[in-house]
Design a protein around this motif. Sequence first.
Motif, PDB file in Angstrom:
ATOM      1  N   ARG A  70     199.616  28.326  84.709  1.00  0.00           N
ATOM      2  CA  ARG A  70     198.479  29.047  85.286  1.00  0.00           C
ATOM      3  C   ARG A  70     197.645  29.729  84.204  1.00  0.00           C
ATOM      4  O   ARG A  70     198.161  30.053  83.139  1.00  0.00           O
ATOM      5  N   ARG A  71     196.407  30.001  84.549  1.00  0.00           N
ATOM      6  CA  ARG A  71     195.547  30.763  83.649  1.00  0.00           C
ATOM      7  C   ARG A  71     195.978  32.222  83.698  1.00  0.00           C
ATOM      8  O   ARG A  71     196.368  32.722  84.763  1.00  0.00           O
ATOM      9  N   SER A 147     189.679  33.557  92.186  1.00  0.00           N
ATOM     10  CA  SER A 147     189.874  32.317  91.435  1.00  0.00           C
ATOM     11  C   SER A 147     190.314  31.186  92.365  1.00  0.00           C
ATOM     12  O   SER A 147     191.172  31.367  93.234  1.00  0.00           O
ATOM     13  N   GLU A 148     189.712  30.017  92.161  1.00  0.00           N
ATOM     14  CA  GLU A 148     190.081  28.885  93.021  1.00  0.00           C
ATOM     15  C   GLU A 148     191.458  28.346  92.673  1.00  0.00           C
ATOM     16  O   GLU A 148     192.181  27.847  93.520  1.00  0.00           O
ATOM     17  N   GLU A 149     191.791  28.451  91.397  1.00  0.00           N
ATOM     18  CA  GLU A 149     193.128  28.040  90.946  1.00  0.00           C
ATOM     19  C   GLU A 149     194.010  29.288  90.912  1.00  0.00           C
ATOM     20  O   GLU A 149     193.540  30.349  90.506  1.00  0.00           O
ATOM     21  N   GLN A 190     194.206  32.117  96.799  1.00  0.00           N
ATOM     22  CA  GLN A 190     195.419  31.698  96.098  1.00  0.00           C
ATOM     23  C   GLN A 190     196.085  32.961  95.586  1.00  0.00           C
ATOM     24  O   GLN A 190     195.473  33.719  94.838  1.00  0.00           O
TER      25      GLN A 190
END
Length: 394
Positions: A70-71, A147-149, A190
């Motif tokens: 993950r970021r 965040s989308e991710e 998310q």
Amino acid sequence: MSTPTTHDTPLLDSVEDTIDRFREHGYLVDHRLATTVFLQTRLEKPVLLEGPAGVGKTQLAQSLAAVTGRRLIRLQCYEGQDESKALYEWDYGKQLLYTQILREKIGQIVSDASDLTEAVDQISAHDSIFFSERFLAARPLLEAITSEEPVVLLIDEVDRADEALEAVLLELLSEYQISIPEIGTIRAEQLPLVVLTSNNTRDLSAALKRRCLHLFLDYPSPERELDILRSKQTGLTDALAARLVEIVRGLRELDLRKAPSISETIDWARTLAVLGVDELEAGLLSDTLSVVVKYERDLRRAGEALPRLVDPNHDVPDAATPQTQTAPTPARPHAEREIEGDVDGRAARLAKDQPGRHDSDYYGAPGGLGAARKVSPGQGSRSFAGRGARKRPV
Ligand SMILES: Nc1ncnc2c1ncn2[C@@H]1O[C@H](COP(=O)(O)OP(=O)(O)OP(=O)(O)O)[C@@H](O)[C@H]1O
Ligand SMILES: [Mg+2]
């Protein structure tokens, strides 16, 4: 907004899997820490790590991001930080630019207004356009939520932030949402994995602690510290690294303003490896002491203690040592020395020796980790409490 997404496929399979995966990424977790991290991924609760400086709190979040792919979004807290730097702020520049570009259009809207009050009323009917998500500048907390991710959110050194900001965090930590008066509530699509760290310079609120899985991260056991040293490939042999770990643990027991951390043990090992040492002797350690001890008073104290830490028998009174003896006594097993009595003052030295610091190997071949002294459970917290109290007096 839709309901937050839970993790469809587990991020970590088990506590053992957690230990292995972190090790693959160069971070060594013990069973207790691995359990907390594993539970975090299952219970979807933030983790609050408290502990002295340099024990790997920040690194844990960075490694968690690496392990989960993950970021990492990081909010570095500081005193006087206001929520606009943590949550969001309105992008005034953009709002201004838009009003300039739309001047003509705005003029048309108010063209039939008879007076100023009517014109203001007409413009204010369009307020919401300028206070919409389009003009919102997301700061780390909002960025993590929107965040989308899925991301890892690190809220670093939360104890440095003021209580007001801490209160702002509560909604995010329990609901994974942020309320913006002009817009409404923004919920996470998310769920982020949230890690908070604290150096305990002030007490955190019970409300914040309650929302988190709480873990006190102390200095590691000698076995784990040696393991960490090995994994960093410092260039020091295992035998010397084991002795170094032991000496650093001795330094941590002194009343120092800032006890040496894991990162400083690593730096010291690298320094000694660069100097090509094949034996840890007090003189050389003293010359390089500033790598691990960062205050003048601490340097003095640590320098005084070093000879004893390197050789616990160092402080033997001269009277106990015969004038003729110039060379160090050759290594002999502990049991053998005990039955010899006070021949050449050895019994006096033994009496001054600190039980448990070394096993019989110490006097001959380099000791294994079995030689390392067990540190009392309160050791880290003692130096830690002292440090915290000094860091930010209240
Ligand atoms: N368990 C570990 N495994 C591997 N390396 C570690 C571990 N713990 C600490 N380290 C090393 O120690 C360094 C310092 O850790 P880190 O910066 O995360 O400490 P910290 O607790 O956040 O300190 P501070 O409170 O000063 O910010 C890391 O960069 C890493 O090299
Ligand atoms: Mg840190």
